[in-house]
Design a protein around this motif. Structure first.
Motif, PDB file in Angstrom:
ATOM      1  N   LEU B  16       0.854  -1.242   0.036  1.00 41.76           N
ATOM      2  CA  LEU B  16      -0.045   0.137   0.024  1.00 41.76           C
ATOM      3  C   LEU B  16       0.959   1.269   0.021  1.00 41.76           C
ATOM      4  O   LEU B  16       0.327   2.313   0.213  1.00 41.76           O
ATOM      5  N   ASN B  17       2.119   1.118  -0.286  1.00 36.85           N
ATOM      6  CA  ASN B  17       3.173   2.220  -0.136  1.00 36.85           C
ATOM      7  C   ASN B  17       2.853   3.128  -1.246  1.00 36.85           C
ATOM      8  O   ASN B  17       2.865   4.413  -1.292  1.00 36.85           O
ATOM      9  N   LEU B  18       2.503   2.532  -2.603  1.00 32.11           N
ATOM     10  CA  LEU B  18       2.053   3.458  -3.700  1.00 32.11           C
ATOM     11  C   LEU B  18       0.817   4.121  -3.399  1.00 32.11           C
ATOM     12  O   LEU B  18       0.599   5.437  -3.804  1.00 32.11           O
ATOM     13  N   ASP B  19      -0.230   3.690  -2.497  1.00 30.75           N
ATOM     14  CA  ASP B  19      -1.183   4.408  -2.460  1.00 30.75           C
ATOM     15  C   ASP B  19      -1.038   5.368  -1.570  1.00 30.75           C
ATOM     16  O   ASP B  19      -1.799   6.438  -1.769  1.00 30.75           O
ATOM     17  N   PHE B  20      -0.072   5.318  -0.619  1.00 30.08           N
ATOM     18  CA  PHE B  20       0.106   6.427   0.380  1.00 30.08           C
ATOM     19  C   PHE B  20       0.949   7.396  -0.390  1.00 30.08           C
ATOM     20  O   PHE B  20       0.633   8.654  -0.195  1.00 30.08           O
ATOM     21  N   ALA B  21       1.676   7.031  -1.225  1.00 30.75           N
ATOM     22  CA  ALA B  21       2.533   8.225  -2.245  1.00 30.75           C
ATOM     23  C   ALA B  21       1.649   8.819  -2.945  1.00 30.75           C
ATOM     24  O   ALA B  21       1.880  10.093  -3.055  1.00 30.75           O
TER      25      ALA B  21
END
Lengths: 137, 119
Positions: B16-21
């Protein structure tokens, strides 16, 4: 004329993930960044291996034979050839029972003048404080 | 207002790091900041067009398009994309593709750099 200093901190072991190699390839890209900058401006890259990341520095890696990949060792040597500052945490090396004799130190075969510096963590902290931005891999 | 450079190396599906970014990019832009988003490694997955949204997986094509329309600057690492079979022909319209020096160039005048590594 201005300089932006980037610190690439590698804390993951090699080959388990893509991160260490991406750290090195991105740091090496500092050599061609000028095309995006005004004349005289610079982006520099310092690299530090800490924690499990020091395992990336093991010499005599067999990545080509094992994975058909260029080794992380060869990327470290390329970084030295390009005069990047490469630091390895002495305390973390010792935790793995390793010494300077176990890791890649120079790239004489490529004609590099720079060598890997095995330093106390305090010196890596000092380097990090001197950077404008830190990138953890 | 400032400039934020975000580098994200995590995959679209499986993290979910891309979501966060992307959400952080949106929040920063709402406050009037300029944002450069660099995706490398598995993060280049976000650059492919015609992602099919499922409720069980992250789907960022729609919000990314909306943010790019508002000025989000998204660039994918060309080598990382090509290594994964993501070519110019199936790259989302508006996403640029350059080599890694683009990311470093973006950091030059960034007020903050947020680097989100891969898995």
């Amino acid at each position: 004329m201005a300089t932006t200093k980037l610190g690439f901190i590698v804390q993951r072991p090699g080959y388990k993930s893509e991160n260490p190699k991406l750290a090195l390839t991105h740091a090496i890209a500092s050599q061609s960044v000028e095309i995006y900058l005004n004349e005289g401006d610079l982006v520099t890259a310092d690299i530090a291996f800490i924690g499990e990341g020091v395992l990336n520095c093991k010499k005599d890696q067999k990545a080509m034979e094992t994975y058909d990949l260029s080794s992380t060792e060869s990327h470290i040597k390329m970084a030295l050839l390009l005069d990047l500052n490469v630091l390895v945490c002495r305390e973390d090396l010792e935790r793995y029972g390793m010494t300077e004799n176990d890791i890649v130190i120079d790239a004489e075969e490529f004609g590099a003048d720079m060598t890997v510096k095995v330093v106390p963590y305090a010196e890596i902290t000092k380097m990090m404080e001197e950077m404008n931005h830190l990138l953890f891999f | 207002m400032g400039k934020l450079t975000i580098g994200c190396f995590a995959s679209l599906v499986g993290s979910l790091n891309l979501d966060f970014a992307v959400k952080l990019s949106a929040a920063a832009m709402e406050k009037g900041h300029k944002v450069d988003l660099w995706v490398s490694g598995n993060g280049t997955m976000i650059s492919i067009e015609e992602q099919r949204p499922f409720k069980d997986y992250s789907s960022l094509e729609k919000p990314l398009k909306e943010l790019m329309d508002k000025g989000l600057n998204v660039t994918a690492c060309e080598a990382c994309a090509e290594a994964r079979g993501y070519h110019d022909s199936n790259t989302l319209k508006g996403v640029k593709r350059f080599s890694m020096d683009w990311y470093l160039g973006s950091t030059f005048d960034a007020d903050r750099v947020l680097h989100i590594g891969g898995e």
